[in-house]
Design a protein around this motif. Structure first.
Motif, PDB file in Angstrom:
ATOM      1  N   ILE A  15       0.846  -1.195   0.000  1.00  0.00           N
ATOM      2  CA  ILE A  15       0.000   0.000   0.000  1.00  0.00           C
ATOM      3  C   ILE A  15       0.885   1.249   0.000  1.00  0.00           C
ATOM      4  O   ILE A  15       0.611   2.213  -0.716  1.00  0.00           O
ATOM      5  CB  ILE A  15      -0.966  -0.017   1.198  1.00  0.00           C
ATOM      6  N   GLY A  16       1.956   1.230   0.777  1.00  0.00           N
ATOM      7  CA  GLY A  16       2.896   2.351   0.766  1.00  0.00           C
ATOM      8  C   GLY A  16       3.547   2.535  -0.592  1.00  0.00           C
ATOM      9  O   GLY A  16       3.760   3.666  -1.046  1.00  0.00           O
ATOM     10  N   ALA A  17       3.858   1.434  -1.257  1.00  0.00           N
ATOM     11  CA  ALA A  17       4.445   1.520  -2.597  1.00  0.00           C
ATOM     12  C   ALA A  17       3.467   2.134  -3.587  1.00  0.00           C
ATOM     13  O   ALA A  17       3.847   2.971  -4.420  1.00  0.00           O
ATOM     14  CB  ALA A  17       4.878   0.137  -3.064  1.00  0.00           C
ATOM     15  N   GLN A  23       2.189   9.404  -5.970  1.00  0.00           N
ATOM     16  CA  GLN A  23       2.936  10.655  -5.832  1.00  0.00           C
ATOM     17  C   GLN A  23       3.801  10.887  -7.072  1.00  0.00           C
ATOM     18  O   GLN A  23       3.915  12.021  -7.550  1.00  0.00           O
ATOM     19  CB  GLN A  23       3.803  10.600  -4.579  1.00  0.00           C
ATOM     20  N   VAL A  24       4.394   9.834  -7.604  1.00  0.00           N
ATOM     21  CA  VAL A  24       5.205   9.956  -8.824  1.00  0.00           C
ATOM     22  C   VAL A  24       4.349  10.435  -9.985  1.00  0.00           C
ATOM     23  O   VAL A  24       4.738  11.345 -10.726  1.00  0.00           O
ATOM     24  CB  VAL A  24       5.870   8.600  -9.163  1.00  0.00           C
ATOM     25  N   GLY A  41       8.178   4.642  -2.163  1.00  0.00           N
ATOM     26  CA  GLY A  41       7.563   3.356  -2.504  1.00  0.00           C
ATOM     27  C   GLY A  41       8.468   2.184  -2.176  1.00  0.00           C
ATOM     28  O   GLY A  41       8.029   1.187  -1.593  1.00  0.00           O
ATOM     29  N   PHE A  42       9.736   2.281  -2.520  1.00  0.00           N
ATOM     30  CA  PHE A  42      10.677   1.198  -2.218  1.00  0.00           C
ATOM     31  C   PHE A  42      10.896   1.026  -0.719  1.00  0.00           C
ATOM     32  O   PHE A  42      10.944  -0.087  -0.209  1.00  0.00           O
ATOM     33  CB  PHE A  42      12.016   1.419  -2.913  1.00  0.00           C
ATOM     34  N   TYR A  47      10.242  -1.959   4.339  1.00  0.00           N
ATOM     35  CA  TYR A  47       9.808  -1.975   5.740  1.00  0.00           C
ATOM     36  C   TYR A  47       8.766  -3.059   5.978  1.00  0.00           C
ATOM     37  O   TYR A  47       8.799  -3.758   6.988  1.00  0.00           O
ATOM     38  CB  TYR A  47       9.247  -0.616   6.156  1.00  0.00           C
ATOM     39  N   GLY A  48       7.822  -3.200   5.065  1.00  0.00           N
ATOM     40  CA  GLY A  48       6.791  -4.229   5.224  1.00  0.00           C
ATOM     41  C   GLY A  48       7.371  -5.632   5.202  1.00  0.00           C
ATOM     42  O   GLY A  48       7.019  -6.484   6.018  1.00  0.00           O
ATOM     43  N   LEU A  49       8.293  -5.886   4.292  1.00  0.00           N
ATOM     44  CA  LEU A  49       8.904  -7.211   4.192  1.00  0.00           C
ATOM     45  C   LEU A  49       9.806  -7.507   5.389  1.00  0.00           C
ATOM     46  O   LEU A  49       9.797  -8.627   5.919  1.00  0.00           O
ATOM     47  CB  LEU A  49       9.699  -7.327   2.894  1.00  0.00           C
TER      48      LEU A  49
END
Length: 75
Positions: A15-17, A23-24, A41-42, A47-49
């Protein structure tokens, strides 16, 4: 509880990505903003992984209560 968190963490990273890629797309004219969106995004994905694999899924087996000898598990 930790197993569920380990399952949800990569989803939150994705979701953050997606938010970073949105935004891009909003700032294609300004190359500095494009770089920031890709970075965000990266970072969110990593962080999630990391949260899932190095924290929550490692703690999951340790957080289960120890079963007493002679107790039968319900199947």
């Amino acid at each position: 509880m930790f197993e569920a968190a380990g399952g949800y963490s990569p989803t939150m990273g994705i979701i953050g990505a997606v938010l970073g890629l949105i935004q891009v797309m909003k700032n294609l004219a300004n190359i500095d903003e494009v770089g920031r969106g890709i970075r965000d995004g990266f970072v969110a994905t990593i962080y999630g992984l990391v949260a899932a694999n190095l924290v929550f899924l490692r703690w999951a087996p340790r957080s289960k209560p120890a079963r007493r000898a002679g107790c039968k598990s319900r199947s």
